[in-house]
Design an enzyme around this catalytic site. Structure first.
Site, PDB file in Angstrom:
ATOM      1  N   PRO A   2       0.835  -1.214   0.000  1.00 33.88           N
ATOM      2  CA  PRO A   2       0.000   0.000   0.000  1.00 33.88           C
ATOM      3  C   PRO A   2       0.865   1.259   0.000  1.00 33.88           C
ATOM      4  O   PRO A   2       1.851   1.332   0.725  1.00 33.88           O
ATOM      5  CB  PRO A   2      -0.794  -0.125   1.302  1.00 33.88           C
ATOM      6  CG  PRO A   2      -0.729  -1.563   1.687  1.00 33.88           C
ATOM      7  CD  PRO A   2       0.583  -2.072   1.157  1.00 33.88           C
ATOM      8  N   GLU A   3       0.488   2.218  -0.845  1.00 37.44           N
ATOM      9  CA  GLU A   3       1.249   3.455  -0.977  1.00 37.44           C
ATOM     10  C   GLU A   3       0.361   4.630  -0.542  1.00 37.44           C
ATOM     11  O   GLU A   3      -0.704   4.404   0.027  1.00 37.44           O
ATOM     12  CB  GLU A   3       1.733   3.600  -2.429  1.00 37.44           C
ATOM     13  CG  GLU A   3       2.515   2.375  -2.897  1.00 37.44           C
ATOM     14  CD  GLU A   3       2.952   2.426  -4.355  1.00 37.44           C
ATOM     15  OE1 GLU A   3       3.055   3.520  -4.914  1.00 37.44           O
ATOM     16  OE2 GLU A   3       3.182   1.344  -4.932  1.00 37.44           O
ATOM     17  N   HIS A  94      -3.652  -9.137  14.268  1.00 39.03           N
ATOM     18  CA  HIS A  94      -2.592  -8.871  15.243  1.00 39.03           C
ATOM     19  C   HIS A  94      -2.961  -7.852  16.303  1.00 39.03           C
ATOM     20  O   HIS A  94      -2.351  -7.815  17.368  1.00 39.03           O
ATOM     21  CB  HIS A  94      -1.307  -8.455  14.513  1.00 39.03           C
ATOM     22  CG  HIS A  94      -0.794  -9.554  13.627  1.00 39.03           C
ATOM     23  ND1 HIS A  94      -0.406 -10.772  14.131  1.00 39.03           N
ATOM     24  CD2 HIS A  94      -0.666  -9.634  12.288  1.00 39.03           C
ATOM     25  CE1 HIS A  94      -0.033 -11.560  13.129  1.00 39.03           C
ATOM     26  NE2 HIS A  94      -0.184 -10.894  12.006  1.00 39.03           N
ATOM     27  N   ARG A 112       1.370 -11.561   6.079  1.00 34.58           N
ATOM     28  CA  ARG A 112       2.806 -11.729   5.807  1.00 34.58           C
ATOM     29  C   ARG A 112       3.686 -11.077   6.864  1.00 34.58           C
ATOM     30  O   ARG A 112       4.890 -11.249   6.858  1.00 34.58           O
ATOM     31  CB  ARG A 112       3.129 -11.202   4.405  1.00 34.58           C
ATOM     32  CG  ARG A 112       2.418 -12.046   3.327  1.00 34.58           C
ATOM     33  CD  ARG A 112       2.688 -11.532   1.944  1.00 34.58           C
ATOM     34  NE  ARG A 112       4.084 -11.677   1.559  1.00 34.58           N
ATOM     35  CZ  ARG A 112       4.591 -11.212   0.431  1.00 34.58           C
ATOM     36  NH1 ARG A 112       3.815 -10.568  -0.422  1.00 34.58           N
ATOM     37  NH2 ARG A 112       5.858 -11.392   0.133  1.00 34.58           N
TER      38      ARG A 112
END
Ligand SMILES: [Zn+2]
Length: 274
Positions: A2-3, A94, A112
């Site tokens: 993501p940017e 998380h 990941r």
């Protein structure tokens, strides 16, 4: 990964749900990547009120009423989703934050685990992460300021723009899209650009980012809006992911080469190396 447009979309999506709310519940996984530690982050969040959510480069910053900031970097596959408390949690969650006066939970998923969260003062976050080394924000800078940030460097365009130190927020997708639209080869040295080329590049950076935000970012892989929807700017990509296809501006075939360690998409005719 993501940017800028994807993070901006996430900020805008979660802000109405969390701004002004107190965090009353924190759940974390045993393998949550966190600074200074997952336990300290969880302990520090409980009872705090989120006063504002903003973005800097590719970082999401949730400002708390106790002078600390919760920073989230989505890494490769991170997702920040607003889900109802009763909705079953999916795998790879998380961190989850529950709030006063709402059933919606903010959940951080990251299969990941290249993403991370951090809780600290702005000065602490700047020393622990890349936040302190970021260049200018392209959307709040003028084309002239962007051009000036790029102009003096002897680095190659692709390298400099990926580094974040001159201009923050662009990654592999938006660098490739911008360089194609400006007609510049990714291996050109920044200090070889003419004034016109620099100003065209600066304008295209702003244009591409604005259009991508309008379209909710690019969903390639895991990125989702906080409500679970996908972005649509991937349909407007002119070169990224299109190697082997015909250039939308000329008859040449688009190519992909490894430049600055990343698969780089460009048109060998429209973007001459010179
Ligand atoms: Zn072309």
């Amino acid at each position: 990964m993501p940017e800028l447009p994807e993070i901006e979309t996430v900020v805008r999506g979660i802000c109405p749900h969390v701004q002004g709310r107190t965090i009353i519940r924190v759940r974390r996984s045993k393998v949550c990547r966190a600074l200074p530690s997952a336990a300290r982050v969880a302990g520090g969040l409980k009872g705090a009120l989120i006063s504002n959510v903003r973005r800097r480069g590719k970082y999401l910053l949730a400002e708390l009423d106790n002078q600390k900031i919760l920073m989230v970097h989505l890494g490769m596959s991170g997702q920040l989703l607003m889900e109802e408390t009763g909705e079953p949690r999916r795998k790879h969650m998380h961190l989850a934050l529950g709030f006063s006066k709402t059933k919606m939970e903010l959940r951080f998923y990251d299969p990941r685990r290249f993403g991370k969260v951090a809780l600290g003062t702005l000065a602490e976050l700047e020393s622990w992460t890349g936040l302190g080394a970021l260049g200018i924000e392209p959307l709040s800078s003028s084309p002239r300021q962007i051009a000036a940030a790029i102009a003096g460097s002897s680095k190659r365009l692709k390298t400099l723009l990926l580094e974040q130190r001159a201009v923050a927020g662009l990654g592999n997708i938006y660098v490739d899209e911008t360089l194609f639209r400006a007609g510049l080869h990714p291996l050109r040295r920044c200090n070889s650009l003419t004034k016109d080329e620099l100003s065209s590049l600066a304008r295209e950076i702003k244009k591409v980012l604005r259009q991508a935000i309008k379209e909710g970012g690019s969903t390639i892989g895991d990125y989702l809006h906080p409500d679970g929807q996908i972005g649509s700017f991937q349909d407007s990509h002119l070169v990224y992911g299109r190697a082997g296809q015909t250039c939308p501006r000329c008859a040449a075939q688009l190519i992909k080469e490894s430049i600055a360690g990343r698969g780089t998409h460009f048109c060998p005719v429209c973007q001459p190396e010179l």
